[in-house]
Design a protein around this motif. Structure first.
Motif, mmCIF file in Angstrom:
data_model
loop_
_atom_site.group_PDB
_atom_site.id
_atom_site.type_symbol
_atom_site.label_atom_id
_atom_site.label_comp_id
_atom_site.label_asym_id
_atom_site.label_seq_id
_atom_site.Cartn_x
_atom_site.Cartn_y
_atom_site.Cartn_z
ATOM 1 N N TYR A 382 0.844 -1.210 0.000
ATOM 2 C CA TYR A 382 0.000 0.000 0.000
ATOM 3 C C TYR A 382 0.877 1.257 0.000
ATOM 4 O O TYR A 382 0.683 2.194 -0.770
ATOM 5 N N TRP A 383 1.874 1.247 0.897
ATOM 6 C CA TRP A 383 2.730 2.427 1.074
ATOM 7 C C TRP A 383 3.494 2.727 -0.215
ATOM 8 O O TRP A 383 3.534 3.858 -0.702
ATOM 9 N N PHE A 384 4.102 1.640 -0.768
ATOM 10 C CA PHE A 384 4.909 1.859 -1.974
ATOM 11 C C PHE A 384 4.035 2.315 -3.147
ATOM 12 O O PHE A 384 4.407 3.227 -3.890
ATOM 13 N N THR A 385 2.858 1.687 -3.285
ATOM 14 C CA THR A 385 1.993 2.045 -4.422
ATOM 15 C C THR A 385 1.570 3.505 -4.329
ATOM 16 O O THR A 385 1.592 4.244 -5.320
ATOM 17 N N SER A 386 1.202 3.946 -3.120
ATOM 18 C CA SER A 386 0.763 5.348 -3.053
ATOM 19 C C SER A 386 1.956 6.298 -3.184
ATOM 20 O O SER A 386 1.822 7.381 -3.750
ATOM 21 N N ASP A 387 3.130 5.889 -2.702
ATOM 22 C CA ASP A 387 4.337 6.716 -2.907
ATOM 23 C C ASP A 387 4.666 6.853 -4.392
ATOM 24 O O ASP A 387 4.982 7.935 -4.890
ATOM 25 N N TRP A 388 4.613 5.741 -5.071
ATOM 26 C CA TRP A 388 4.931 5.718 -6.514
ATOM 27 C C TRP A 388 3.943 6.617 -7.275
ATOM 28 O O TRP A 388 4.316 7.422 -8.119
ATOM 29 N N THR A 389 2.658 6.498 -6.898
ATOM 30 C CA THR A 389 1.630 7.306 -7.567
ATOM 31 C C THR A 389 1.842 8.793 -7.273
ATOM 32 O O THR A 389 1.767 9.645 -8.164
ATOM 33 N N LEU A 390 2.130 9.103 -5.986
ATOM 34 C CA LEU A 390 2.331 10.505 -5.601
ATOM 35 C C LEU A 390 3.562 11.087 -6.297
ATOM 36 O O LEU A 390 3.561 12.218 -6.782
ATOM 37 N N ASN A 391 4.624 10.268 -6.368
ATOM 38 C CA ASN A 391 5.860 10.738 -7.002
ATOM 39 C C ASN A 391 5.624 11.053 -8.484
ATOM 40 O O ASN A 391 6.094 12.069 -9.011
ATOM 41 N N ARG A 392 4.841 10.212 -9.159
ATOM 42 C CA ARG A 392 4.515 10.470 -10.574
ATOM 43 C C ARG A 392 3.640 11.715 -10.715
ATOM 44 O O ARG A 392 3.740 12.458 -11.683
ATOM 45 N N MET A 393 2.795 11.929 -9.701
ATOM 46 C CA MET A 393 1.943 13.119 -9.715
ATOM 47 C C MET A 393 2.795 14.387 -9.568
ATOM 48 O O MET A 393 2.600 15.377 -10.261
#
Ligand SMILES: CCCCCCCC/C=C\CCCCCCCC(=O)N[C@@H](CO)[C@H](O)/C=C/CCCCCCCCCCCCC
Ligand SMILES: O=c1ccn([C@@H]2O[C@H](COP(=O)(O)OP(=O)(O)O[C@H]3OC[C@@H](O)[C@H](O)[C@H]3O)[C@@H](O)[C@H]2O)c(=O)[nH]1
Length: 464
Positions: A382-393
């Motif tokens: 969960y943490w990595f997926t939302s980090d990855w998404t936020l970083n791309r944002m």
């Protein structure tokens, strides 16, 4: 002759009635209810460990049975709050970042202040973009602490290519406090002619429409607009580490904090309404704080002004970043935060992915009998997926490195985070460029040593 107070965590103090004591922590217990005691009894509060023992331990001196359940619940609530913070940051980022800029040529003029100390290989590129901004009315103030700063020739050479630009170079600053950046910017602040002020650190690169974007966010009632700190694409491991830190952990708190109206203003690229800052005493009123950016936000909010985040992130683009320099800077910021907000010392080390995951999975294992390894794995996903998404944002598109490289650098970043925190705790001295400081609780600077002040002889060059 003194009344015994059961479970009150108070110690007896042999002082006759009415006599003053030098002790700060004391409680007067009325004795009127106890027959035959003519004195008013005075008691001093015990030290904190005694209080904790009284509260926590049972009569037989054991930890109470409810304590593990309580701690497990606390950890679970904390972890769930962080899961929610991820979601808030993602939603706020999606709604707020990278909007198309609408140009309004009737908006007020902007004075941009750029403090510079030392030469940086990317300075030319960073300075040029501020000479080519797409904004109808702005002036540029370049501030050097020293007249013989190695960056002076380069800056003059770059500015010579823009003869129509309204630009002024200041040397030597003006000493109004111990914060060298404030001192350096003072002459520019005093001579700024427009109602909006932008403070832009020397390592910032800006798109040509980014100034208009900041001005658009400065609506009536607003006095501070900051850009969320992020990094321009640069090659190398240290740069990737920095980009991942600012694209994940930092962006998460910054976006969620702003969405929920917490003050977490970072000043590397920020815009002020000058009249509002003057109402707080001007730039010089913050010269006693090293984290002047946080106190700008706090003071403005306390006075009822609103703060916003601009839709473009701040693109940091200084050269020669190394892992050591990254760690030193982040640990300097940790020290600033601990001095300003001491209670953060409890939550900061456990708000990173791995520490929070350990706490959360132990908690659910204890409370519900869940397999801690399964919870820990789901937590990481969960943490990595939302980090990855936020970083791309934050990046507004694909990241410059491949997915495996990203994953590896993310793991390194998350692993070193608690150690950077410990490293910061080990040394209270704060080194910043040419100066060294210590902070008092509350964030005020106490001068330590090695502070060389070059701010006595102000002068200015007008280029135009
Ligand atoms: C149960 C809720 C748990 C909330 C946990 C939040 C813990 C915050 C821990 C760490 C802070 C992360 C860093 C934030 C960015 C700060 C960067 C920085 O240090 N910049 C300095 C230099 O420019 C600057 O002077 C300081 C700026 C402000 C620091 C204030 C940080 C407090 C943020 C609290 C926000 C809480 C958000 C909660 C959202 C629900
Ligand atoms: O002694 C100094 C140090 C720094 N500065 C200027 O201040 C700006 C920021 O300096 P750095 O890049 O070294 O530091 P940081 O990026 O860590 O600063 C950050 O943290 C501290 C806050 O006060 C800053 O507002 C924030 O941007 C630069 O433009 C630099 O030239 C001075 O003018 N004098």
């Amino acid at each position: 002759m003194y009344r015994k107070v059961k479970n009150a965590n108070l110690q007896k103090l042999d002082t006759p009635s009415g006599e003053a004591s030098s002790s700060g922590l004391r409680a007067a217990v009325p004795s009127s209810s106890v027959a035959g005691e003519p004195h008013e009894s005075l008691y001093v509060l015990s030290p904190i460990p005694t209080i904790l023992r009284h509260i926590m331990l049972t009569n037989s001196g054991e930890w109470p049975s409810w304590l593990p359940t309580f701690l497990a619940l606390l950890s679970l609530v904390f972890a769930c709050s962080l899961y929610t913070i991820h979601a808030i940051a993602l939603v706020y980022g999606k709604l707020h970042l990278w909007k198309k800029v609408k140009f309004d040529r009737k908006r007020e003029g902007v004075s941009i202040i750029k403090p510079i100390v030392g030469l940086d290989a990317n300075l030319e590129e960073n300075l040029k973009c501020f000479c080519e901004l797409d904004y109808h009315q702005y002036e540029l103030h370049i501030c050097f602490q020293k007249r013989d700063d190695p960056a002076v020739p380069l800056v003059k050479r770059v500015l010579a290519n823009y003869p129509n630009l309204d630009v002024k170079i200041h040397y030597g600053g003006e000493k109004v406090g111990l914060n060298p950046k404030i001192n350096n910017m003072m002459p520019a602040y005093r001579s700024a002619k427009y109602p909006l002020i932008v403070v832009s650190d020397s390592g910032i690169w800006m798109r040509s429409d980014a100034l208009m974007d900041m001005v658009n966010c400065m609506q009536p009632g607003y006095a501070l607009v900051t850009q969320v700190p992020y990094c321009k694409n640069r090659k190398g491991f240290a740069n990737n580490l920095e980009q991942i830190y600012f694209g994940t952990s930092h962006a998460r708190i910054y976006l969620a904090g702003n969405a929920m109206k917490f003050v977490c203003s970072t000043g590397m690229s920020s815009m002020f309404r000058k009249s509002a800052l003057d109402e707080c005493g001007g730039l010089e009123a913050f010269g006693g704080y090293l984290a002047e950016d946080y106190f700008f936000g706090l003071e403005l909010m306390n006075r009822g002004w609103l703060c916003d985040v601009s839709t473009f992130p701040a693109l940091q683009n200084s050269a020669h970043l190394t892992v050591d320099r990254f760690i030193d800077r982040i640990s300097r910021w940790v020290k600033l935060r601990i001095a300003m907000l001491p209670h953060i010392i409890i939550v900061e080390p456990i708000q990173d992915c791995f520490t929070c995951g350990v706490l959360a999975s132990l908690a659910t294992s204890y409370l519900f009998g869940w397999n801690p390894l399964v919870h820990f794995t789901l937590h990481i996903i969960y943490w990595f997926t939302s980090d990855w998404t936020l970083n791309r944002m934050m990046q507004n598109g694909s990241l410059q490195i491949s997915f495996p490289e990203y994953l590896l650098t993310w793991v390194v970043r998350e692993t070193i985070a608690p150690f950077i925190f410990l490293y910061a705790l080990c040394n209270q001295d704060i080194e910043w460029r040419e100066s060294r400081f210590r902070l008092e609780w509350g964030g005020r600077i106490r001068q330590n040593n090695g502070f060389h002040n070059h701010h006595n002889h102000y002068s200015a060059d007008k280029i135009k």
